[in-house]
Structure formats: C-alpha cells, structure tokens
Design an enzyme around this catalytic site. Structure first.
Site, PDB file in Angstrom:
ATOM      1  N   GLY A  12       1.034  -1.183   0.227  1.00 58.96           N
ATOM      2  CA  GLY A  12      -0.362  -0.358   0.219  1.00 58.96           C
ATOM      3  C   GLY A  12       0.988   1.476   0.458  1.00 58.96           C
ATOM      4  N   PHE A  13       0.214   2.530   0.313  1.00 59.29           N
ATOM      5  CA  PHE A  13       1.028   3.331  -0.146  1.00 59.29           C
ATOM      6  C   PHE A  13       2.427   3.709   1.362  1.00 59.29           C
ATOM      7  CE2 PHE A  13       0.146   8.009   2.559  1.00 59.29           C
ATOM      8  CZ  PHE A  13       0.737   8.422   1.815  1.00 59.29           C
ATOM      9  N   ILE A  14       1.583   3.445   2.556  1.00 57.59           N
ATOM     10  CA  ILE A  14       2.603   3.709   3.479  1.00 57.59           C
ATOM     11  C   ILE A  14       3.574   2.431   3.626  1.00 57.59           C
ATOM     12  CG2 ILE A  14       2.607   4.227   6.212  1.00 57.59           C
ATOM     13  CD1 ILE A  14       0.108   6.158   5.907  1.00 57.59           C
ATOM     14  N   TYR A 155     -14.299   3.102  11.352  1.00 61.50           N
ATOM     15  CA  TYR A 155     -13.105   2.761  10.821  1.00 61.50           C
ATOM     16  C   TYR A 155     -12.040   3.359  12.168  1.00 61.50           C
ATOM     17  CZ  TYR A 155      -8.332   3.899   9.712  1.00 61.50           C
ATOM     18  OH  TYR A 155      -6.849   4.715   9.772  1.00 61.50           O
ATOM     19  N   LYS A 159      -9.733   0.987  15.229  1.00 64.98           N
ATOM     20  CA  LYS A 159      -8.304   1.092  15.304  1.00 64.98           C
ATOM     21  C   LYS A 159      -8.322   1.235  16.418  1.00 64.98           C
ATOM     22  CE  LYS A 159      -6.303   1.707  11.097  1.00 64.98           C
ATOM     23  NZ  LYS A 159      -4.401   0.565  11.183  1.00 64.98           N
TER      24      LYS A 159
HETATM   25  P1  NAD Z   1      -3.634   1.039   1.703  1.00 64.43           P
HETATM   26  O1  NAD Z   1      -5.366   1.615   1.395  1.00 64.43           O
HETATM   27  O2  NAD Z   1      -2.649   2.110   0.483  1.00 64.43           O
HETATM   28  O3  NAD Z   1      -2.528   0.004   2.520  1.00 64.43           O
HETATM   29  C1  NAD Z   1      -3.216  -0.684   2.974  1.00 64.43           C
HETATM   30  C2  NAD Z   1      -2.594  -1.883   2.545  1.00 64.43           C
HETATM   31  O4  NAD Z   1      -3.085  -3.375   3.702  1.00 64.43           O
HETATM   32  C3  NAD Z   1      -3.068  -2.653   1.095  1.00 64.43           C
HETATM   33  O5  NAD Z   1      -1.441  -2.704   0.525  1.00 64.43           O
HETATM   34  C4  NAD Z   1      -4.583  -3.527   1.447  1.00 64.43           C
HETATM   35  O6  NAD Z   1      -4.111  -4.291   0.086  1.00 64.43           O
HETATM   36  C5  NAD Z   1      -3.386  -3.785   2.562  1.00 64.43           C
HETATM   37  N1  NAD Z   1      -4.873  -4.671   3.110  1.00 64.43           N
HETATM   38  C6  NAD Z   1      -6.171  -4.776   3.492  1.00 64.43           C
HETATM   39  N2  NAD Z   1      -6.569  -5.717   3.723  1.00 64.43           N
HETATM   40  C7  NAD Z   1      -5.882  -6.668   4.089  1.00 64.43           C
HETATM   41  C8  NAD Z   1      -6.114  -7.604   4.747  1.00 64.43           C
HETATM   42  N3  NAD Z   1      -7.398  -8.361   4.780  1.00 64.43           N
HETATM   43  N4  NAD Z   1      -5.177  -8.921   3.981  1.00 64.43           N
HETATM   44  C9  NAD Z   1      -4.037  -8.872   3.576  1.00 64.43           C
HETATM   45  N5  NAD Z   1      -3.186  -7.114   3.410  1.00 64.43           N
HETATM   46  C10 NAD Z   1      -4.859  -6.460   3.213  1.00 64.43           C
HETATM   47  O7  NAD Z   1      -3.251   2.146   3.033  1.00 64.43           O
HETATM   48  P2  NAD Z   1      -2.597   3.335   3.588  1.00 64.43           P
HETATM   49  O8  NAD Z   1      -2.864   4.972   3.161  1.00 64.43           O
HETATM   50  O9  NAD Z   1      -0.498   2.925   3.390  1.00 64.43           O
HETATM   51  O10 NAD Z   1      -2.842   2.989   5.225  1.00 64.43           O
HETATM   52  C11 NAD Z   1      -1.689   2.173   6.042  1.00 64.43           C
HETATM   53  C12 NAD Z   1      -1.957   1.939   7.647  1.00 64.43           C
HETATM   54  O11 NAD Z   1      -2.150   2.951   7.888  1.00 64.43           O
HETATM   55  C13 NAD Z   1      -3.377   1.868   7.497  1.00 64.43           C
HETATM   56  O12 NAD Z   1      -3.397   0.502   9.184  1.00 64.43           O
HETATM   57  C14 NAD Z   1      -4.139   2.460   7.979  1.00 64.43           C
HETATM   58  O13 NAD Z   1      -4.859   2.864   8.868  1.00 64.43           O
HETATM   59  C15 NAD Z   1      -3.109   3.854   8.609  1.00 64.43           C
HETATM   60  N6  NAD Z   1      -3.216   5.233   8.715  1.00 64.43           N
HETATM   61  C16 NAD Z   1      -3.556   5.807   7.341  1.00 64.43           C
HETATM   62  C17 NAD Z   1      -3.348   7.425   7.554  1.00 64.43           C
HETATM   63  C18 NAD Z   1      -2.907   7.556   5.819  1.00 64.43           C
HETATM   64  O14 NAD Z   1      -3.418   8.811   6.121  1.00 64.43           O
HETATM   65  N7  NAD Z   1      -3.128   6.785   5.038  1.00 64.43           N
HETATM   66  C19 NAD Z   1      -3.552   7.404   8.330  1.00 64.43           C
HETATM   67  C20 NAD Z   1      -4.093   7.308   9.262  1.00 64.43           C
HETATM   68  C21 NAD Z   1      -3.890   5.788   9.486  1.00 64.43           C
END
Ligand code: NAD
Length: 320
Positions: A12-14, A155, A159
């Site tokens: 994913g992104f992060i 959501y 968390k």
């Molecule tokens: P994202 O959707 O780009 O990344 C999440 C990854 O998890 C994806 O690649 C997805 O395919 C994978 N995933 C989802 N469900 C899954 C499953 N059942 N089994 C295996 N893989 C699975 O999101 P992101 O923005 O990179 O967020 C990463 C983390 O950071 C998450 O936990 C999110 O809640 C948290 N977060 C993000 C933000 C933000 O601003 N982007 C802010 C607060 C918290």
C-alpha cells in the site's frame, strides 16, 4: 539487526514507502498483502516492484484474516519485528461497510498479534493506528493521554480496538508493542481516495471537486517521509525495549483548513478549482492536530517536510 522484518500491508501507500526504506538499509523484508481492489491493485504491484527486484523483499499474497496465512510463516525464523500496516483504511467507506472494516482491522490484528507471540519469544510489534481514534471531543492539539478516546466512525472504532488488543497482548504475553497514530498522510503513492490526491487530480483535469462543509474543517497533513522516519524509529525503539509509552502521535503539528488546502493545491497545480459544495459528512471530524512532543522525546521524531514543500513534491510526482 540481522533478521527479517514482517511488513503487513507492504504493497500500500505507507507500507511500500516503509518497504523501500527498509530495503535501502539493506534489511530483508517479508510483505504480507492481499492486493485487494479498494483501489487499483496494479498500483500496489508497481509499489513493490523495486523492492522485490533488489532481492531483499519477498511478497506473500495473502489475507491477514486467514489462519492459513499465519500457519505458513515460522515465528521462530529470527524476526527483527512486525510492522502491521494492513487494514481497510478510509473513514467514509467504513460507514458503508462496517463489518468488513471490523473483520480486516480487528480480526486481522488479533491474528497478527497471536502469531507474533507464537514462537519461543514474542516478536516486537509496531501497530498502525490513526488520529481517528480521538474523535471530536478533545481540545487540539491532541495529546496521547486523552482519557477516553471517542471515535466518530467505524474506522476509528476499529483502530481503537486494535490498540486495545495490542495493549492486552502486552499484558497477557509480554510482547513489546507500540501504536503509532498517523495523522492524514500524503506524498508520492498517496491513496487516490484521499483529499490531496483526489483534489489535485481533479483540479488538474478541470473537473469539479466535492467540498464537504464550509471549508473550516482542518487536518494535520503529514508527509510520508516523516511517517517513514517515525515508523523506523519506533521499530528500533521497541526492539531495544526503551519506550516508556504505548501510543505515539505521528503528525506535522500544524492544522490546515480545508479552504487553505484547496488554495494551496490550486497554486501548486497552477489552475483554479471548480467547487462542488456538499453538506458535512457523517464520520468526518471537525479537525485534527497532533501534539508530537512525546514522539519527539522518545523516538527522536521531528517532522521536517513543510506542507508547502511536500505539496510541490506531491504534484510533481502526480504529473510524472
Ligand atoms: P493502503 O490501503 O494504501 O494500504 C493498506 C494495505 O493493506 C493495502 O496494500 C491493502 O491491499 C492491504 N490489505 C488490506 N486488507 C488486507 C488483508 N485483509 N490482508 C492483507 N493485506 C490487506 O492504506 P495506507 O494509507 O497505506 O494505510 C496504511 C495503514 O496506515 C493502515 O493501517 C491505515 O489505517 C493507517 N493510517 C493511514 C493514514 C493515511 O492518512 N494514509 C492515516 C492514519 C492511519
């Protein structure tokens, strides 16, 4: 550090940004990701290409909810740590499908924690939490000691539950675990559903942007480079068992109003926005703003990318 890092959500992104940083340090990483279609899975495959080509990363295409996924990973293989980022992210879609969010985020986290404690000694654990756990009741900036968290979306509630599970596993099994509360993350590879990405793309294409509320809501926008630095610092600190606390904010310590955000994107893109004014949305908080002093003290976290620089960097990535 000689072992491997287990990185869930690493496509994913992060996750893929953390993955690249780990590989750059020469570390071996196992990614677990199900490449679901919340957004285009091709983007996720592209995100991991360079790391896989380096020979240091291996990708397990699997669901964190499945017992089989964890049964196939040996917890005694000499892991340095687990960075657990896999989740269903996004506030508004969690209102449409709260059961999916609960199953992935809560059940998935319980399985990850259980696995991390299944070997001869518990593997240090970094959990991705969110500013969404705070809700709307606290004065800003949000401090980690806010007594009763009160999320306003499914959501945010998932968390908060993930944090509760990690605290429980700490008490029950003695696992060293830390929760990082990310504040709206942006930068290259940002999820396409998030405001900066969506707005910049639409403004550039001359399409209207949906703006919820009167523009006075505000967010603490945090650049991905600062988040990656915070995650790696937390991994090192939890491995060395030198953290006094469980939860840490990773933000920029600056809140930007929605109308300011739009003006800044217009300037960075060089085009005026066409505004499609919409009512405030269920589940959206009025504002977020991180107090990052605890992360500064314990993790050496010091956000360094200004919003203006970060936005320019994002727009040039988007255009590439
Ligand atoms: P994202 O959707 O780009 O990344 C999440 C990854 O998890 C994806 O690649 C997805 O395919 C994978 N995933 C989802 N469900 C899954 C499953 N059942 N089994 C295996 N893989 C699975 O999101 P992101 O923005 O990179 O967020 C990463 C983390 O950071 C998450 O936990 C999110 O809640 C948290 N977060 C993000 C933000 C933000 O601003 N982007 C802010 C607060 C918290």
């Amino acid at each position: 550090m000689s072992g491997r890092v287990l990185l869930t959500g690493g496509a994913g992104f992060i996750g893929s940004s953390v993955l690249d940083a780990l590989v750059l340090q020469g570390r071996r990483v196992t990614v677990v990701d199900d490449f679901n279609d919340y957004y285009d899975p091709r983007t996720k495959h592209e995100n991991v290409e360079a790391a896989v080509a380096s020979g240091l990363a291996q990708v397990v295409h699997a669901d964190i909810r499945s017992p089989q996924t964890w049964a196939e990973l040996d917890a005694d293989e000499g892991w340095d740590g687990v960075i657990h980022l896999a989740a269903r992210a996004g506030v508004r879609p969690s209102i449409r499908d709260p059961a999916l969010y609960t199953s992935v985020n809560v059940e998935g986290t319980a399985r990850a924690l259980d696995w991390a404690c299944s070997g001869s000694s518990p593997i240090p654990f970094v959990l991705a939490s969110s500013s969404s756990v705070y809700g709307d009741e606290y004065p800003v900036p949000f401090g980690e000691d806010a007594a009763a968290l009160s999320p306003v979306s499914p959501y945010g509630a998932t968390k908060q539950s993930c944090e509760a599970l990690a605290r429980t596993w700490r008490r029950m099994r003695g696992i060293r675990a830390v929760a990082l509360r990310f504040f709206t993350v942006y930068g290259p590879r940002q999820r396409p559903d998030l405001a900066i990405h969506k707005f910049a793309r639409r403004i550039d294409a001359g399409e209207p942007i949906p703006v919820y509320g009167d523009g006075s809501s505000a967010r603490d926008y945090t650049h991905i480079d600062d988040i990656v630095g915070g995650v790696l610092a937390a991994l090192a600190a939890v491995q060395q068992d030198r953290l006094d606390h469980f939860a840490y904010n990773l933000g920029s310590d600056r809140a930007i109003r929605l109308d300011e955000l739009i003006a800044a994107i217009e300037e960075a893109v060089g085009k005026a926005a066409v505004i499609d004014r919409q009512p405030e949305q269920l589940g959206d908080v009025k504002r977020t703003w991180a107090d990052v002093s605890r992360a500064g003290r314990d993790l050496g976290y010091a956000p360094s990318v200004t919003f203006e620089d970060g936005l320019r960097d994002f727009v040039s990535w988007l255009r590439r």
